[in-house]
Design an enzyme around this catalytic site. Structure first.
Site, PDB file in Angstrom:
ATOM      1  N   GLY A 183       0.792  -1.225   0.000  1.00 53.08           N
ATOM      2  CA  GLY A 183       0.000   0.000   0.000  1.00 53.08           C
ATOM      3  C   GLY A 183       0.826   1.277   0.000  1.00 53.08           C
ATOM      4  O   GLY A 183       1.763   1.412   0.759  1.00 53.08           O
ATOM      5  N   SER A 184       0.489   2.208  -0.858  1.00 59.58           N
ATOM      6  CA  SER A 184       1.328   3.397  -1.014  1.00 59.58           C
ATOM      7  C   SER A 184       0.563   4.501  -1.755  1.00 59.58           C
ATOM      8  O   SER A 184      -0.645   4.434  -1.921  1.00 59.58           O
ATOM      9  CB  SER A 184       2.610   3.020  -1.760  1.00 59.58           C
ATOM     10  N   ARG A 185       1.329   5.501  -2.241  1.00 57.50           N
ATOM     11  CA  ARG A 185       0.708   6.700  -2.824  1.00 57.50           C
ATOM     12  C   ARG A 185       1.691   7.347  -3.799  1.00 57.50           C
ATOM     13  O   ARG A 185       2.913   7.241  -3.642  1.00 57.50           O
ATOM     14  CB  ARG A 185       0.401   7.640  -1.656  1.00 57.50           C
TER      15      ARG A 185
END
Length: 224
Positions: A183-185
């Protein structure tokens, strides 16, 4: 400089060691107990879907800024771009563990700088993650003179940001340039005057979705 999708396997190369390891363990446990191996095969399926890396087609339009990642829009706002030292429009894409995590270049252009920053591992959906989490910032300049910054941001469980380009490289829209595990951005900073083509909550796909349209004329910009 709009090139076709890069040749690549359907499964991202970053995932091969993980997939090979879990499948091997699953096979070994299957010989011992098929029932006991079921959770391991489910994990194998999760790893397989996480590291999928489908080819994408970039829409035509030299002034289009394409999404660098799959996910959901969590921010569209005017802020300070600390990496290029200017006021900018920021559009943020949050990736959960079920999204494709291969990162693609949002524009055609020259790589001006690539800088890594150590940091925390807050939930990447939070605004504070942009400047407090571990991140890697790439500043690009288009042939029209626009400066575009793409920042890979680690998330709550992401522990590895991968970036394969360096200052001086020429990149094309949709080019695979990095990967973030789990999970990241990704934050994209654009010149003021850019016209957003997405809203908060929209789901986007890397390369296929147009995030914004750059102004016809590049304004005077700064890059430190």
């Amino acid at each position: 400089m709009n090139k076709p999708s890069y040749p690549h396997p359907v499964i991202a190369r970053e995932g091969w060691p993980f997939l090979a390891a879990i499948v091997l363990v699953s096979i070994i446990v299957t010989f011992w107990s098929p029932w006991a191996s079921l959770p391991l095969w489910l994990i194998s399926l999760f790893v397989l879907q996480f590291f999928r890396d489908p080819a994408r087609v970039a829409p035509d339009g030299e002034l289009y800024v394409l999404s660098p990642a799959d996910g959901r829009i969590v921010s569209v706002e005017e802020v300070k771009d600390a990496y290029a030292q200017r006021d900018a429009l920021k559009i943020s894409v949050f990736m959960n563990v079920f999204n494709v995590h291969s990162n693609r270049a949002p524009v055609n252009g020259e790589v001006l700088s690539v800088d890594y920053f150590a940091g925390q591992f807050f939930n990447a959906a939070l605004d504070k993650a942009s400047l407090q989490n571990e991140r890697n910032a790439t500043v690009l300049r288009t042939s029209q003179g626009h400066v575009v910054t793409a920042v890979q941001v680690a998330g709550l469980i992401a522990k590895r940001i991968l970036c394969y380009i360096k200052p001086g490289d020429q990149v094309y829209r949709g080019q695979r340039y990095g990967f973030i595990r789990f999970g990241s951005r990704v934050d994209v900073y654009l010149p003021l005057g850019s016209r957003p083509r997405v809203s908060i909550g929209d789901k986007v796909q890397a390369t296929s979705t147009v995030l914004a349209e750059l102004p016809a004329a590049a304004s005077e910009q700064t890059h430190a």
